[in-house]
Design a protein around this motif. Sequence first.
Motif, PDB file in Angstrom:
ATOM      1  N   ALA A 195      62.123 105.037 -25.941  1.00  0.00           N
ATOM      2  CA  ALA A 195      62.643 104.048 -26.879  1.00  0.00           C
ATOM      3  C   ALA A 195      61.833 102.754 -26.819  1.00  0.00           C
ATOM      4  O   ALA A 195      61.531 102.143 -27.855  1.00  0.00           O
ATOM      5  CB  ALA A 195      64.111 103.764 -26.583  1.00  0.00           C
ATOM      6  N   ARG A 196      61.473 102.327 -25.610  1.00  0.00           N
ATOM      7  CA  ARG A 196      60.681 101.097 -25.453  1.00  0.00           C
ATOM      8  C   ARG A 196      59.301 101.260 -26.089  1.00  0.00           C
ATOM      9  O   ARG A 196      58.809 100.364 -26.783  1.00  0.00           O
ATOM     10  CB  ARG A 196      60.534 100.760 -23.963  1.00  0.00           C
ATOM     11  CG  ARG A 196      61.804 100.249 -23.303  1.00  0.00           C
ATOM     12  CD  ARG A 196      61.486  99.587 -21.953  1.00  0.00           C
ATOM     13  NE  ARG A 196      62.724  99.211 -21.267  1.00  0.00           N
ATOM     14  CZ  ARG A 196      63.288  99.915 -20.296  1.00  0.00           C
ATOM     15  NH1 ARG A 196      62.734 101.058 -19.898  1.00  0.00           N
ATOM     16  NH2 ARG A 196      64.395  99.491 -19.716  1.00  0.00           N
ATOM     17  N   SER A 248      59.600 101.485 -29.994  1.00  0.00           N
ATOM     18  CA  SER A 248      59.989 100.188 -30.560  1.00  0.00           C
ATOM     19  C   SER A 248      58.831  99.194 -30.519  1.00  0.00           C
ATOM     20  O   SER A 248      58.617  98.421 -31.458  1.00  0.00           O
ATOM     21  CB  SER A 248      61.196  99.626 -29.810  1.00  0.00           C
ATOM     22  OG  SER A 248      62.297 100.497 -29.905  1.00  0.00           O
ATOM     23  N   PHE A 299      59.762  94.851 -33.252  1.00  0.00           N
ATOM     24  CA  PHE A 299      61.182  94.511 -33.364  1.00  0.00           C
ATOM     25  C   PHE A 299      61.416  93.645 -34.604  1.00  0.00           C
ATOM     26  O   PHE A 299      60.485  92.978 -35.088  1.00  0.00           O
ATOM     27  CB  PHE A 299      61.638  93.770 -32.103  1.00  0.00           C
ATOM     28  CG  PHE A 299      61.738  94.654 -30.893  1.00  0.00           C
ATOM     29  CD1 PHE A 299      62.900  95.369 -30.634  1.00  0.00           C
ATOM     30  CD2 PHE A 299      60.674  94.790 -30.010  1.00  0.00           C
ATOM     31  CE1 PHE A 299      63.005  96.193 -29.514  1.00  0.00           C
ATOM     32  CE2 PHE A 299      60.758  95.608 -28.895  1.00  0.00           C
ATOM     33  CZ  PHE A 299      61.933  96.305 -28.642  1.00  0.00           C
ATOM     34  N   ALA A 308      68.685  96.366 -32.225  1.00  0.00           N
ATOM     35  CA  ALA A 308      68.092  95.652 -31.090  1.00  0.00           C
ATOM     36  C   ALA A 308      67.099  94.643 -31.636  1.00  0.00           C
ATOM     37  O   ALA A 308      66.088  95.018 -32.247  1.00  0.00           O
ATOM     38  CB  ALA A 308      67.415  96.622 -30.133  1.00  0.00           C
ATOM     39  N   GLU A 337      63.159  93.436 -27.050  1.00  0.00           N
ATOM     40  CA  GLU A 337      63.145  94.415 -25.968  1.00  0.00           C
ATOM     41  C   GLU A 337      64.287  94.194 -24.980  1.00  0.00           C
ATOM     42  O   GLU A 337      64.823  95.155 -24.419  1.00  0.00           O
ATOM     43  CB  GLU A 337      61.801  94.353 -25.229  1.00  0.00           C
ATOM     44  CG  GLU A 337      61.660  95.452 -24.194  1.00  0.00           C
ATOM     45  CD  GLU A 337      60.283  95.526 -23.581  1.00  0.00           C
ATOM     46  OE1 GLU A 337      60.090  96.341 -22.651  1.00  0.00           O
ATOM     47  OE2 GLU A 337      59.394  94.771 -24.022  1.00  0.00           O
ATOM     48  N   LEU A 353      67.278  96.083 -26.131  1.00  0.00           N
ATOM     49  CA  LEU A 353      67.080  97.487 -26.475  1.00  0.00           C
ATOM     50  C   LEU A 353      67.891  98.438 -25.604  1.00  0.00           C
ATOM     51  O   LEU A 353      68.530  99.363 -26.120  1.00  0.00           O
ATOM     52  CB  LEU A 353      65.593  97.837 -26.392  1.00  0.00           C
ATOM     53  CG  LEU A 353      65.237  99.283 -26.765  1.00  0.00           C
ATOM     54  CD1 LEU A 353      65.576  99.560 -28.218  1.00  0.00           C
ATOM     55  CD2 LEU A 353      63.751  99.542 -26.510  1.00  0.00           C
ATOM     56  N   GLU A 354      67.885  98.251 -24.288  1.00  0.00           N
ATOM     57  CA  GLU A 354      68.536  99.220 -23.406  1.00  0.00           C
ATOM     58  C   GLU A 354      70.029  99.319 -23.666  1.00  0.00           C
ATOM     59  O   GLU A 354      70.582 100.424 -23.769  1.00  0.00           O
ATOM     60  CB  GLU A 354      68.283  98.872 -21.937  1.00  0.00           C
ATOM     61  CG  GLU A 354      68.874  99.915 -20.985  1.00  0.00           C
ATOM     62  CD  GLU A 354      68.386  99.757 -19.558  1.00  0.00           C
ATOM     63  OE1 GLU A 354      68.891 100.501 -18.700  1.00  0.00           O
ATOM     64  OE2 GLU A 354      67.519  98.907 -19.309  1.00  0.00           O
ATOM     65  N   PHE A 357      70.565 101.039 -27.036  1.00  0.00           N
ATOM     66  CA  PHE A 357      70.235 102.458 -26.949  1.00  0.00           C
ATOM     67  C   PHE A 357      71.356 103.247 -26.276  1.00  0.00           C
ATOM     68  O   PHE A 357      71.812 104.279 -26.792  1.00  0.00           O
ATOM     69  CB  PHE A 357      68.925 102.621 -26.174  1.00  0.00           C
ATOM     70  CG  PHE A 357      68.458 104.044 -26.037  1.00  0.00           C
ATOM     71  CD1 PHE A 357      67.831 104.688 -27.089  1.00  0.00           C
ATOM     72  CD2 PHE A 357      68.641 104.735 -24.846  1.00  0.00           C
ATOM     73  CE1 PHE A 357      67.393 106.005 -26.964  1.00  0.00           C
ATOM     74  CE2 PHE A 357      68.209 106.048 -24.708  1.00  0.00           C
ATOM     75  CZ  PHE A 357      67.580 106.684 -25.765  1.00  0.00           C
ATOM     76  N   ILE A 378      65.019 106.178 -33.834  1.00  0.00           N
ATOM     77  CA  ILE A 378      64.811 104.746 -34.010  1.00  0.00           C
ATOM     78  C   ILE A 378      64.002 104.481 -35.268  1.00  0.00           C
ATOM     79  O   ILE A 378      63.023 105.190 -35.550  1.00  0.00           O
ATOM     80  CB  ILE A 378      64.095 104.138 -32.781  1.00  0.00           C
ATOM     81  CG1 ILE A 378      64.948 104.341 -31.525  1.00  0.00           C
ATOM     82  CG2 ILE A 378      63.802 102.658 -32.990  1.00  0.00           C
ATOM     83  CD1 ILE A 378      64.303 103.809 -30.253  1.00  0.00           C
TER      84      ILE A 378
END
Length: 449
Positions: free
Chosen positions: A144-145, A148, A153, A171, A174, A177-178, A181, A199
């Motif tokens: 995901a990181r 993204s 973003f 998000a 960053e 994001l977690e 997610f 995403i």
Amino acid sequence: MFDKILIANRGEIALRVIRACSEMGIASVAVHSTADSDAMHVRMADESICIGPPPPSASYLSMPAILSACEITGAQAIHPGYGFLSENAQFVQMVEDHGLTFIGPRAEHIRMMGDKITAKETAKALGIPVVPGSQGGVPDIETARRVSAEMGFPVIIKATAGGGGRGMKVAADEAALEVAFRTARAEAKAAFGNDEVYIEKYLQRPRHIEIQVFGDGRGNAVHLGERDCSLQRRHQKVLEEAPGPVITPEQRDRIGRICADAVARLQYAGAGTIEFLFEDGEFYFIEMNTRLQVEHPVTEAIYGVDLVREQIRVAAGEPMSLRQDQLSIRGHAIEARINAERLPNFAPSPGRISQYHAPGGLGVRMDSALYDGYVIPPYYDSLIAKLIVHGRDRTEALARLNRALNELIVDGVDTTIPLFVDLLKEPDIQRGDYSIHWLERWLEREYGG
């Protein structure tokens, strides 16, 4: 043509299909739960049959009960309306396996468009523009990181099997994001039994534009322009209009032809809607709904067509009567979804209708199953009416909607009628200057949420 059609739904959409059947000389069968024994669709149908107790899982979502009702009544086809089993590929297959006709697309197309990742990949292959995003599902936070960071973003995380805004989180950077997610995956698992997410790039100020398409299943298809459905609360549409206030004829023709061509290549049968985010003159595919939409009346109003009648004709094997060169827009139409909800928190407001008076006059259509003394049950969606107006242009349609809202009487329960009265006073609404985020910000300001 069919002799008898069973409508596997309730409320205003069941009435809508019953009326089309009546005009076509086809007998109609209404199904109902014990909570809906006095409902208007039960009263209006030629026959009715109880299929179970109030919970949808035991009645309107019970495939064996609905198929048994067909066998008992001799119905040859099933119209699903919208919601419930309308986009359930397993149900479509069961209908066909029992020698009945499902009035809608084939199971393969419902399955294809029901999975958001497959739908996006299919759309891209068919030449439909899509939002930049991940290639398939995103299995973990590390992926995901990376995804993204590559697209930039803000991003939006969506459930693969999602709908109605569930399993969907934004998000902004960053750092956020977690949490977004993990929350999206948890919501998706709880709502759909599937925690897979993907995403996409998050557009800042898009409009929600959808294209109405119709195919005959033999490689012929048309589009019936767009609807602007940007006024939304928690990803649920509140007001829809057609044509879109900001869509030019050139943009309509371009995206309409792309969508009609895609549907023709799929050999898709019946009504469908291809939904987009629209920003800075560009369309980005969101999803395809393989059914009749709640807001289909605004398209019927400006094109002068009966989409339900056309659904039935095509399902019966008759040629599609719609031709692209004969479809032209006449005027402007707006639909307000009237819900039995208590403002300002939009809590459901079931109960007995003590007085109901529908508005009338030129260019006014009221799709509702209400009547004096009717008891709105607490088990189903809070939509109780759709007020549709048609005018020579948008200014006339807005004036007509305002007049009709002031004529409409629904006493005994709380409704969202005052919401629309207030909305029509807003300069942004009068100008058609709004995005999908506008309504929630306005509600926060006016109602506190």
